[in-house]
Design an enzyme around this catalytic site. Sequence first.
Site, PDB file in Angstrom:
ATOM      1  N   TYR A  54      -2.371  -8.881  15.608  1.00  0.00           N
ATOM      2  CA  TYR A  54      -1.123  -8.550  15.162  1.00  0.00           C
ATOM      3  C   TYR A  54      -0.053  -9.530  15.544  1.00  0.00           C
ATOM      4  O   TYR A  54       0.312  -9.800  16.694  1.00  0.00           O
ATOM      5  CB  TYR A  54      -0.780  -7.228  15.887  1.00  0.00           C
ATOM      6  CG  TYR A  54      -1.762  -6.146  15.621  1.00  0.00           C
ATOM      7  CD1 TYR A  54      -2.651  -6.434  14.574  1.00  0.00           C
ATOM      8  CD2 TYR A  54      -1.875  -4.858  16.471  1.00  0.00           C
ATOM      9  CE1 TYR A  54      -3.975  -5.024  14.226  1.00  0.00           C
ATOM     10  CE2 TYR A  54      -2.610  -3.792  16.066  1.00  0.00           C
ATOM     11  CZ  TYR A  54      -3.731  -4.033  15.393  1.00  0.00           C
ATOM     12  OH  TYR A  54      -4.562  -2.881  14.904  1.00  0.00           O
ATOM     13  N   HIS A 127     -12.353  -5.514  17.971  1.00  0.00           N
ATOM     14  CA  HIS A 127     -11.637  -5.202  16.623  1.00  0.00           C
ATOM     15  C   HIS A 127     -12.355  -5.113  15.505  1.00  0.00           C
ATOM     16  O   HIS A 127     -12.361  -3.868  14.783  1.00  0.00           O
ATOM     17  CB  HIS A 127     -10.697  -6.195  16.508  1.00  0.00           C
ATOM     18  CG  HIS A 127      -9.493  -5.601  15.911  1.00  0.00           C
ATOM     19  ND1 HIS A 127      -8.116  -6.531  15.870  1.00  0.00           N
ATOM     20  CD2 HIS A 127      -9.238  -4.793  14.898  1.00  0.00           C
ATOM     21  CE1 HIS A 127      -7.142  -5.837  15.115  1.00  0.00           C
ATOM     22  NE2 HIS A 127      -8.065  -4.762  14.567  1.00  0.00           N
ATOM     23  N   SER A 206      -4.312   4.763  11.264  1.00  0.00           N
ATOM     24  CA  SER A 206      -3.705   5.020   9.952  1.00  0.00           C
ATOM     25  C   SER A 206      -3.759   6.604   9.323  1.00  0.00           C
ATOM     26  O   SER A 206      -4.087   6.960   8.427  1.00  0.00           O
ATOM     27  CB  SER A 206      -4.152   4.084   8.560  1.00  0.00           C
ATOM     28  OG  SER A 206      -3.957   2.762   9.009  1.00  0.00           O
ATOM     29  N   PRO A 207      -3.437   7.545  10.319  1.00  0.00           N
ATOM     30  CA  PRO A 207      -3.549   9.152  10.046  1.00  0.00           C
ATOM     31  C   PRO A 207      -2.454   9.399   8.923  1.00  0.00           C
ATOM     32  O   PRO A 207      -2.723  10.238   8.299  1.00  0.00           O
ATOM     33  CB  PRO A 207      -3.255   9.661  11.245  1.00  0.00           C
ATOM     34  CG  PRO A 207      -2.392   8.510  11.906  1.00  0.00           C
ATOM     35  CD  PRO A 207      -2.755   7.561  11.889  1.00  0.00           C
ATOM     36  N   LEU A 208      -1.419   8.425   8.544  1.00  0.00           N
ATOM     37  CA  LEU A 208      -0.577   8.709   7.503  1.00  0.00           C
ATOM     38  C   LEU A 208      -1.009   8.069   6.325  1.00  0.00           C
ATOM     39  O   LEU A 208      -0.140   7.898   5.341  1.00  0.00           O
ATOM     40  CB  LEU A 208       0.727   8.470   7.854  1.00  0.00           C
ATOM     41  CG  LEU A 208       1.223   9.145   9.249  1.00  0.00           C
ATOM     42  CD1 LEU A 208       2.841   8.513   9.434  1.00  0.00           C
ATOM     43  CD2 LEU A 208       1.272  10.780   9.095  1.00  0.00           C
ATOM     44  N   GLY A 209      -2.195   7.505   6.106  1.00  0.00           N
ATOM     45  CA  GLY A 209      -2.607   6.739   4.781  1.00  0.00           C
ATOM     46  C   GLY A 209      -1.832   5.505   4.822  1.00  0.00           C
ATOM     47  O   GLY A 209      -1.436   5.162   3.789  1.00  0.00           O
ATOM     48  N   ARG A 210      -1.492   4.842   5.759  1.00  0.00           N
ATOM     49  CA  ARG A 210      -0.473   3.751   5.695  1.00  0.00           C
ATOM     50  C   ARG A 210       0.821   4.016   5.287  1.00  0.00           C
ATOM     51  O   ARG A 210       1.540   3.288   4.692  1.00  0.00           O
ATOM     52  CB  ARG A 210      -1.220   2.522   5.182  1.00  0.00           C
ATOM     53  CG  ARG A 210      -2.694   2.312   5.684  1.00  0.00           C
ATOM     54  CD  ARG A 210      -3.144   0.883   5.052  1.00  0.00           C
ATOM     55  NE  ARG A 210      -4.475   0.429   5.851  1.00  0.00           N
ATOM     56  CZ  ARG A 210      -4.501  -0.046   6.847  1.00  0.00           C
ATOM     57  NH1 ARG A 210      -3.395  -0.389   7.631  1.00  0.00           N
ATOM     58  NH2 ARG A 210      -5.775  -0.309   7.271  1.00  0.00           N
ATOM     59  N   PHE A 212       1.431   6.361   3.211  1.00  0.00           N
ATOM     60  CA  PHE A 212       1.503   6.626   1.808  1.00  0.00           C
ATOM     61  C   PHE A 212       1.808   8.311   1.865  1.00  0.00           C
ATOM     62  O   PHE A 212       2.455   8.944   1.050  1.00  0.00           O
ATOM     63  CB  PHE A 212       0.267   6.389   1.031  1.00  0.00           C
ATOM     64  CG  PHE A 212       0.286   6.711  -0.370  1.00  0.00           C
ATOM     65  CD1 PHE A 212       1.269   5.894  -1.238  1.00  0.00           C
ATOM     66  CD2 PHE A 212      -0.160   7.483  -1.125  1.00  0.00           C
ATOM     67  CE1 PHE A 212       1.273   5.990  -2.749  1.00  0.00           C
ATOM     68  CE2 PHE A 212      -0.177   7.938  -2.213  1.00  0.00           C
ATOM     69  CZ  PHE A 212       0.524   7.137  -3.323  1.00  0.00           C
TER      70      PHE A 212
END
Length: 329
Positions: A54, A127, A206-210, A212
């Site tokens: 990152y 990773h 990404s539980p929020l769909g990145r 979206f």
Amino acid sequence: MKQRRLRDLEVSAIGLGCMGMSAFYGSADEEEGVKTIQRALELGIDFLDTAQMYGPLTNESLVGRAIKGRRDAYVIATKFNYRMDNAVPGDMSTVGPQDGSAEHVRNSVHGSLKRLGTDYIDLYYQHRVDPKVPIEETVGALAELVAEGKVRHIGLSEAAAETIRRAHAVHPITAVQTEYSLWTRDPEAEVLPTCRELGIGFVPYSPLGRGFLAGRFASPEDLDEGDFRRTGPRFTGENLKANLGLAEKVKEIAQEKGVTPAQLAIAWVLAQGEDLVPIPGTKRRTYLEQNAAAADVELTKDDLARIDAELPKVAGERYDEAGMRTVNR
């Protein structure tokens, strides 16, 4: 904030993904990132997720700044994979090839420890699995780091079920990190059952769909230049049109529950089992506070059944073709 266990590692039920504070999601405000990490602890969120990749390198340094003086209050997870011998902080073009060799494992940890300003890492992930190096060699080197006290727990990211089994036979794996959400449910087929069979914790990223599913953008034009989502398969063309319907359904159900779409999405992941600890990423305190409140959202059996029945299937792959070759290995 409630607590959960990843095998024998106790962490907050919701973690904080720090990637977007430094990389991949367009512009970033480092000072706001530091304040977000510090605010997380005030909210009871002690589980931070970062990686050498990152930035590269810059996100670990940011996390190190934020935790200075409070290191033992946090549980720090970071990751190694690509060679950083000639990496210039912030310049992705200078990152070398992936390397799962024992030599690279031993060399990588020292850089992470220095950037984080600590003498131990709570959870150290590979990773991405390196197909050129037997997982037994990689995990054997990680086990040596545990014996030396530089690493306390070992993890894998985006590993296939059989790889997880082989790795766990060498040294106990504490956690497996994989994308998992209302629109990425493929771990349910093999990876999640394997983790449960072996007693390994599961960390959905990404539980929020990145972002979206949270309704934070509806078009690539809504995103900053340099944001990798602008060209992601799920965010463009016909796939985008189809997936807007999925996000709209999440919003509809969330409104009926009196919560935000982001809170519904995180609560759904939390409802999949006590062995899951989602790490929604954000670079702003405002969203962090909203996400943290998801730990108190209760979804009934009827809610979960409705979500399963009414949410349309996602359109498109998670990554482009090259990216998809790096997952589930």
